[in-house]
Design a protein around this motif. Structure first.
Motif, PDB file in Angstrom:
ATOM      1  N   PRO A 195       0.828  -1.220   0.000  1.00  0.00           N
ATOM      2  CA  PRO A 195       0.000   0.000   0.000  1.00  0.00           C
ATOM      3  C   PRO A 195       0.858   1.264   0.000  1.00  0.00           C
ATOM      4  O   PRO A 195       0.658   2.171   0.816  1.00  0.00           O
ATOM      5  CB  PRO A 195      -0.809  -0.140   1.285  1.00  0.00           C
ATOM      6  N   LEU A 196       1.829   1.347  -0.886  1.00  0.00           N
ATOM      7  CA  LEU A 196       2.794   2.442  -0.893  1.00  0.00           C
ATOM      8  C   LEU A 196       2.137   3.791  -1.136  1.00  0.00           C
ATOM      9  O   LEU A 196       1.299   3.939  -2.023  1.00  0.00           O
ATOM     10  CB  LEU A 196       3.850   2.199  -1.981  1.00  0.00           C
ATOM     11  N   LYS A 197       2.553   4.773  -0.330  1.00  0.00           N
ATOM     12  CA  LYS A 197       2.197   6.171  -0.547  1.00  0.00           C
ATOM     13  C   LYS A 197       3.482   6.985  -0.616  1.00  0.00           C
ATOM     14  O   LYS A 197       4.550   6.513  -0.236  1.00  0.00           O
ATOM     15  CB  LYS A 197       1.294   6.683   0.578  1.00  0.00           C
ATOM     16  N   LYS A 198       3.365   8.221  -1.079  1.00  0.00           N
ATOM     17  CA  LYS A 198       4.557   9.051  -1.280  1.00  0.00           C
ATOM     18  C   LYS A 198       5.314   9.321   0.012  1.00  0.00           C
ATOM     19  O   LYS A 198       6.509   9.615  -0.013  1.00  0.00           O
ATOM     20  CB  LYS A 198       4.165  10.378  -1.941  1.00  0.00           C
ATOM     21  N   ASP A 199       4.641   9.236   1.163  1.00  0.00           N
ATOM     22  CA  ASP A 199       5.315   9.509   2.430  1.00  0.00           C
ATOM     23  C   ASP A 199       5.521   8.250   3.273  1.00  0.00           C
ATOM     24  O   ASP A 199       5.863   8.342   4.459  1.00  0.00           O
ATOM     25  CB  ASP A 199       4.531  10.547   3.232  1.00  0.00           C
ATOM     26  N   SER A 200       5.312   7.080   2.679  1.00  0.00           N
ATOM     27  CA  SER A 200       5.473   5.832   3.439  1.00  0.00           C
ATOM     28  C   SER A 200       6.914   5.640   3.886  1.00  0.00           C
ATOM     29  O   SER A 200       7.851   5.769   3.087  1.00  0.00           O
ATOM     30  CB  SER A 200       5.060   4.635   2.579  1.00  0.00           C
ATOM     31  N   ASN A 201       7.088   5.306   5.161  1.00  0.00           N
ATOM     32  CA  ASN A 201       8.405   4.946   5.676  1.00  0.00           C
ATOM     33  C   ASN A 201       8.579   3.436   5.562  1.00  0.00           C
ATOM     34  O   ASN A 201       7.664   2.664   5.874  1.00  0.00           O
ATOM     35  CB  ASN A 201       8.552   5.390   7.131  1.00  0.00           C
ATOM     36  N   ILE A 202       9.772   3.028   5.131  1.00  0.00           N
ATOM     37  CA  ILE A 202       9.998   1.656   4.707  1.00  0.00           C
ATOM     38  C   ILE A 202      11.152   1.031   5.481  1.00  0.00           C
ATOM     39  O   ILE A 202      12.183   1.679   5.705  1.00  0.00           O
ATOM     40  CB  ILE A 202      10.355   1.605   3.200  1.00  0.00           C
ATOM     41  N   LEU A 203      10.997  -0.238   5.853  1.00  0.00           N
ATOM     42  CA  LEU A 203      12.098  -1.061   6.347  1.00  0.00           C
ATOM     43  C   LEU A 203      12.255  -2.235   5.400  1.00  0.00           C
ATOM     44  O   LEU A 203      11.277  -2.933   5.094  1.00  0.00           O
ATOM     45  CB  LEU A 203      11.815  -1.562   7.764  1.00  0.00           C
ATOM     46  N   ILE A 204      13.487  -2.462   4.921  1.00  0.00           N
ATOM     47  CA  ILE A 204      13.792  -3.606   4.066  1.00  0.00           C
ATOM     48  C   ILE A 204      14.730  -4.528   4.822  1.00  0.00           C
ATOM     49  O   ILE A 204      15.782  -4.098   5.308  1.00  0.00           O
ATOM     50  CB  ILE A 204      14.444  -3.161   2.739  1.00  0.00           C
ATOM     51  N   LEU A 205      14.340  -5.784   4.949  1.00  0.00           N
ATOM     52  CA  LEU A 205      15.180  -6.792   5.585  1.00  0.00           C
ATOM     53  C   LEU A 205      15.928  -7.555   4.500  1.00  0.00           C
ATOM     54  O   LEU A 205      15.327  -8.276   3.709  1.00  0.00           O
ATOM     55  CB  LEU A 205      14.330  -7.751   6.412  1.00  0.00           C
ATOM     56  N   GLY A 206      17.244  -7.367   4.439  1.00  0.00           N
ATOM     57  CA  GLY A 206      18.061  -8.031   3.436  1.00  0.00           C
ATOM     58  C   GLY A 206      18.446  -7.088   2.313  1.00  0.00           C
ATOM     59  O   GLY A 206      17.580  -6.573   1.608  1.00  0.00           O
ATOM     60  N   GLY A 207      19.754  -6.877   2.143  1.00  0.00           N
ATOM     61  CA  GLY A 207      20.234  -5.949   1.126  1.00  0.00           C
ATOM     62  C   GLY A 207      20.913  -6.631  -0.037  1.00  0.00           C
ATOM     63  O   GLY A 207      21.816  -6.059  -0.658  1.00  0.00           O
ATOM     64  N   GLY A 208      20.474  -7.843  -0.359  1.00  0.00           N
ATOM     65  CA  GLY A 208      20.987  -8.538  -1.535  1.00  0.00           C
ATOM     66  C   GLY A 208      20.370  -7.995  -2.817  1.00  0.00           C
ATOM     67  O   GLY A 208      19.740  -6.928  -2.818  1.00  0.00           O
ATOM     68  N   PRO A 209      20.513  -8.720  -3.932  1.00  0.00           N
ATOM     69  CA  PRO A 209      20.008  -8.221  -5.219  1.00  0.00           C
ATOM     70  C   PRO A 209      18.525  -7.857  -5.203  1.00  0.00           C
ATOM     71  O   PRO A 209      18.132  -6.831  -5.790  1.00  0.00           O
ATOM     72  CB  PRO A 209      20.286  -9.381  -6.173  1.00  0.00           C
ATOM     73  N   ILE A 210      17.684  -8.656  -4.535  1.00  0.00           N
ATOM     74  CA  ILE A 210      16.255  -8.339  -4.524  1.00  0.00           C
ATOM     75  C   ILE A 210      15.960  -7.170  -3.597  1.00  0.00           C
ATOM     76  O   ILE A 210      15.127  -6.310  -3.905  1.00  0.00           O
ATOM     77  CB  ILE A 210      15.426  -9.584  -4.141  1.00  0.00           C
ATOM     78  N   GLY A 211      16.640  -7.097  -2.474  1.00  0.00           N
ATOM     79  CA  GLY A 211      16.490  -5.926  -1.605  1.00  0.00           C
ATOM     80  C   GLY A 211      16.870  -4.647  -2.336  1.00  0.00           C
ATOM     81  O   GLY A 211      16.186  -3.620  -2.227  1.00  0.00           O
ATOM     82  N   ILE A 212      17.945  -4.705  -3.107  1.00  0.00           N
ATOM     83  CA  ILE A 212      18.367  -3.541  -3.889  1.00  0.00           C
ATOM     84  C   ILE A 212      17.357  -3.234  -4.984  1.00  0.00           C
ATOM     85  O   ILE A 212      17.099  -2.061  -5.299  1.00  0.00           O
ATOM     86  CB  ILE A 212      19.778  -3.774  -4.455  1.00  0.00           C
ATOM     87  N   ALA A 213      16.754  -4.275  -5.563  1.00  0.00           N
ATOM     88  CA  ALA A 213      15.695  -4.052  -6.558  1.00  0.00           C
ATOM     89  C   ALA A 213      14.499  -3.339  -5.932  1.00  0.00           C
ATOM     90  O   ALA A 213      13.891  -2.457  -6.552  1.00  0.00           O
ATOM     91  CB  ALA A 213      15.257  -5.380  -7.172  1.00  0.00           C
ATOM     92  N   VAL A 214      14.151  -3.711  -4.701  1.00  0.00           N
ATOM     93  CA  VAL A 214      13.053  -3.047  -4.001  1.00  0.00           C
ATOM     94  C   VAL A 214      13.405  -1.582  -3.735  1.00  0.00           C
ATOM     95  O   VAL A 214      12.569  -0.690  -3.932  1.00  0.00           O
ATOM     96  CB  VAL A 214      12.721  -3.781  -2.684  1.00  0.00           C
TER      97      VAL A 214
END
Length: 351
Positions: free
Chosen positions: A168-187
């Motif tokens: 449900p992304l909005k322009k002001d959404s704060n995000i946490l990504i778990l994992g900084g591999g290729p898919i994390g970087i794609a996100v």
């Protein structure tokens, strides 16, 4: 022609096979660059999983199969009845194999086809060869100014784009990504292309932390040193993040994800899990949180990524950390990633 063929655990052979014939409704492509994926590594070390030991329900093929599902290329031949393509044209390939007749396909959700698979894993040839023939609707045209090496990144970038689309992304959404591999970087790149608030990334590897920062993360956390849940709340004024993208697929991460979201926040699972893990539903219940799963991509994700690259909203070229020739795909590609995964984002095989 040359082809890298998968026979089983730690057995991939570059050998000569017959060149495929282009029939009605098909396109023959000369692959240019092919990304090596984590799935390829899992098959090499512990498979076959996706590679079929019994005839695949759609392709009817069994191992050995030609590998390579993240690839770009040039049209060699256009089968009868195919319109919109011509020899010499640069293309991207969406490798999703689907039956076209199951309940998922009836809903135009080929990514979750009950009998699905992937070109380059389940049959229909693969990118790690001098030529591959696929159904015409697997092929997407590329703008001329997108280099073919960058175009080989469209497939993994589409995974990240699809994950963001499911949220449900909005322009002001704060995000946490778990994992900084290729898919994390794609996100990360999909989020930056579409617009969001701050991006926090939790990653163990120092080199991957640097890559995540380079591609647009605002804050990098090390789960060995940082309390991920506490930091997520501290960085959002005590509220918690709007969305967590779990690209790691580990039990401690799942617990942290559910506790890091704000009230009515969302956890998006992007990872493929290797085994079952404990799960406490109350971590979501007490927040009225949502848990959303996603798998792969659909054709619109490919179109959107190609457009984002073409317009400069995505500039993913620095994801390419090495290029190797087909003859060295095992030694300099697969084994290099197994030994030195943290040094790389994406290794490409140049055909």
């Amino acid at each position: 022609m040359r082809a890298a063929r998968y026979y089983g655990i730690e057995d991939i052979r570059v050998e000569e096979i017959e060149e495929p014939v282009c029939n009605e409704g098909q396109i023959k492509i000369r692959p240019a660059f092919v990304g090596i994926c984590g799935t390829d590594l899992h098959e090499y070390l512990g498979g076959p999983t996706f590679a079929p030991e019994v005839p695949h329900p759609v392709t009817k093929e069994t191992i050995p199969v030609t590998f390579g599902h993240e690839f770009s290329g040039t049209v060699l031949e256009v089968g009868q009845g195919v319109k919109g393509f011509k020899p010499g044209q640069h293309v991207s390939i969406q490798p999703t194999i689907y039956c076209g007749s199951c309940g998922a396909c009836a809903l135009d959700l080929q990514n979750v086809c009950y009998k699905g698979g992937f070109v380059g894993l389940s049959g229909y040839g693969g990118g790690l060869s001098d030529a591959v023939v696929v159904p015409a609707d697997y092929v997407l045209p590329l703008p001329e100014h997108i280099p073919l090496d960058v175009a080989a990144l469209v497939e993994p970038l589409a995974v990240g784009w699809h994950a963001v689309t499911q949220s449900p992304l909005k322009k002001d959404s704060n995000i946490l990504i778990l994992g900084g591999g290729p898919i994390g970087i794609a996100v990360i790149q999909a989020l930056r292309a579409r617009g969001c608030g701050q991006i926090i990334v939790s990653e163990l590897s120092a080199s991957r932390q640097k890559f995540a920062k380079q591609f647009g993360a605002d804050t990098i956390l090390d789960p060995r040193e940082d309390d991920i849940v506490q930091k997520a709340h501290d960085l959002t004024g005590g509220l918690g993040v709007d969305i967590v993208f779990d690209c790691a697929g580990v039990a401690v991460g799942l617990e942290a994800a559910c506790k890091a979201i704000k009230v009515k926040g969302t956890v998006v699972n992007v990872a493929i899990w290797e085994k079952a893990v404990p799960f406490q539903p109350n971590d979501l219940v007490f927040r009225e949180g949502k848990y959303v799963a996603c798998l792969g991509y659909v054709k619109q994700d490919f179109r959107d990524v190609i457009e984002a690259i073409a317009t400069g909203k995505m500039t993913p070229g620095d994801m390419i950390t090495s290029k190797v020739p087909l003859e060295r795909v095992v030694e300099d590609g697969i084994k290099e990633l197994i030994k030195n995964k943290e040094r790389h984002v994406k290794v490409l095989v140049e055909i």
